[in-house]
Design a protein around this motif. Sequence first.
Motif, mmCIF file in Angstrom:
data_model
loop_
_atom_site.group_PDB
_atom_site.id
_atom_site.type_symbol
_atom_site.label_atom_id
_atom_site.label_comp_id
_atom_site.label_asym_id
_atom_site.label_seq_id
_atom_site.Cartn_x
_atom_site.Cartn_y
_atom_site.Cartn_z
ATOM 1 N N THR A 2 0.826 -1.209 0.000
ATOM 2 C CA THR A 2 0.000 0.000 0.000
ATOM 3 C C THR A 2 0.856 1.252 0.000
ATOM 4 O O THR A 2 1.936 1.272 0.588
ATOM 5 C CB THR A 2 -0.889 0.018 1.261
ATOM 6 O OG1 THR A 2 -1.657 -1.177 1.314
ATOM 7 C CG2 THR A 2 -1.825 1.212 1.274
ATOM 8 N N SER A 20 -3.700 3.571 -2.367
ATOM 9 C CA SER A 20 -3.774 2.564 -3.420
ATOM 10 C C SER A 20 -3.000 1.331 -2.993
ATOM 11 O O SER A 20 -2.066 1.421 -2.186
ATOM 12 C CB SER A 20 -3.217 3.105 -4.745
ATOM 13 O OG SER A 20 -3.410 2.175 -5.793
ATOM 14 N N LEU A 147 -1.267 10.814 -5.490
ATOM 15 C CA LEU A 147 -1.402 9.409 -5.864
ATOM 16 C C LEU A 147 -0.831 9.156 -7.253
ATOM 17 O O LEU A 147 -0.144 8.148 -7.494
ATOM 18 C CB LEU A 147 -2.876 9.022 -5.810
ATOM 19 C CG LEU A 147 -3.202 7.540 -5.667
ATOM 20 C CD1 LEU A 147 -2.637 6.973 -4.382
ATOM 21 C CD2 LEU A 147 -4.705 7.326 -5.724
ATOM 22 N N VAL A 160 -0.925 -2.279 -8.939
ATOM 23 C CA VAL A 160 -1.974 -1.899 -7.991
ATOM 24 C C VAL A 160 -3.334 -2.248 -8.582
ATOM 25 O O VAL A 160 -3.524 -2.223 -9.797
ATOM 26 C CB VAL A 160 -1.901 -0.406 -7.618
ATOM 27 C CG1 VAL A 160 -0.635 -0.116 -6.840
ATOM 28 C CG2 VAL A 160 -2.000 0.488 -8.845
ATOM 29 N N SER A 162 -6.484 -1.500 -6.451
ATOM 30 C CA SER A 162 -7.561 -0.718 -5.840
ATOM 31 C C SER A 162 -7.029 0.635 -5.398
ATOM 32 O O SER A 162 -5.822 0.809 -5.213
ATOM 33 C CB SER A 162 -8.179 -1.464 -4.660
ATOM 34 O OG SER A 162 -7.285 -1.577 -3.572
ATOM 35 N N ALA A 163 -7.952 1.583 -5.247
ATOM 36 C CA ALA A 163 -7.572 2.931 -4.831
ATOM 37 C C ALA A 163 -8.785 3.625 -4.235
ATOM 38 O O ALA A 163 -9.934 3.249 -4.514
ATOM 39 C CB ALA A 163 -7.036 3.736 -6.017
ATOM 40 N N ILE A 187 -6.041 3.865 -10.194
ATOM 41 C CA ILE A 187 -5.716 5.274 -9.951
ATOM 42 C C ILE A 187 -6.275 6.145 -11.068
ATOM 43 O O ILE A 187 -6.840 7.217 -10.812
ATOM 44 C CB ILE A 187 -4.198 5.454 -9.774
ATOM 45 C CG1 ILE A 187 -3.756 4.751 -8.473
ATOM 46 C CG2 ILE A 187 -3.816 6.930 -9.750
ATOM 47 C CD1 ILE A 187 -2.264 4.729 -8.239
#
Length: 223
Positions: A2, A20, A147, A160, A162-163, A187
């Motif tokens: 993360t 994220s 981000l 990645v 999820s965010a 993102i």
Amino acid sequence: MTFSLVARCAKTGQFGVVISSSSPAVAARCSHVRAGVGAVASQNVTDPALGPLLLDALEAGASAGAALRAVTEGRAHIGYRQLLVVDAAGGVAVHSGTNVLGLWGEARGKDCASGGNLLADNTIPAQMVAAFEAAAGHLGDRLIAALQAALAAGGEAGPVRSAGLKIADRLSWPLADLRIDWADDPIGMLAEAWQVYRPQMAAYVQRAEDPTQAPSYGVPGDE
């Protein structure tokens, strides 16, 4: 797994978290905000209960540093946790335990703090802070910029998935709570969702406070 940033807007008093991860639904577990109080990210091997505990300590009058000490000292398994806190005065504190995963880092800035684990580069938190401080506009714009800077710098060691973006203003519920829980470009999708939601935020607040004065709902049959 993360990377995140917690922040306060000195102009508006809003608090926000942007985050994220390669894990699904990271923002559901790790992002915590409270109007007039502060913002917390509770990550790494996550204990979601730590977010509300830290916010409770802030609301009781503790600074970010004092709240972090009160919650972490003597707590079981605290070495597995990474915690970021910003308080109502813009003070920040970070805890990165001895069992934080992989390549990790942390950074503190004006009204903000960043941290990450299993990173592609341990300077990513510092780059998030720099991007947040350099950005202009709404707190959400500045959080998204942070981000995006993390992703451009390499993000996690792996992709990645999820965010999330969460902002508290003056009400008991979040002004914005946007999540991409599983996607190839979370993102990018989060940034797009923010651009759609931002112009509508004030209308949703108006509908809650006084629907008789709210703008059109935009549904068939609505005048």
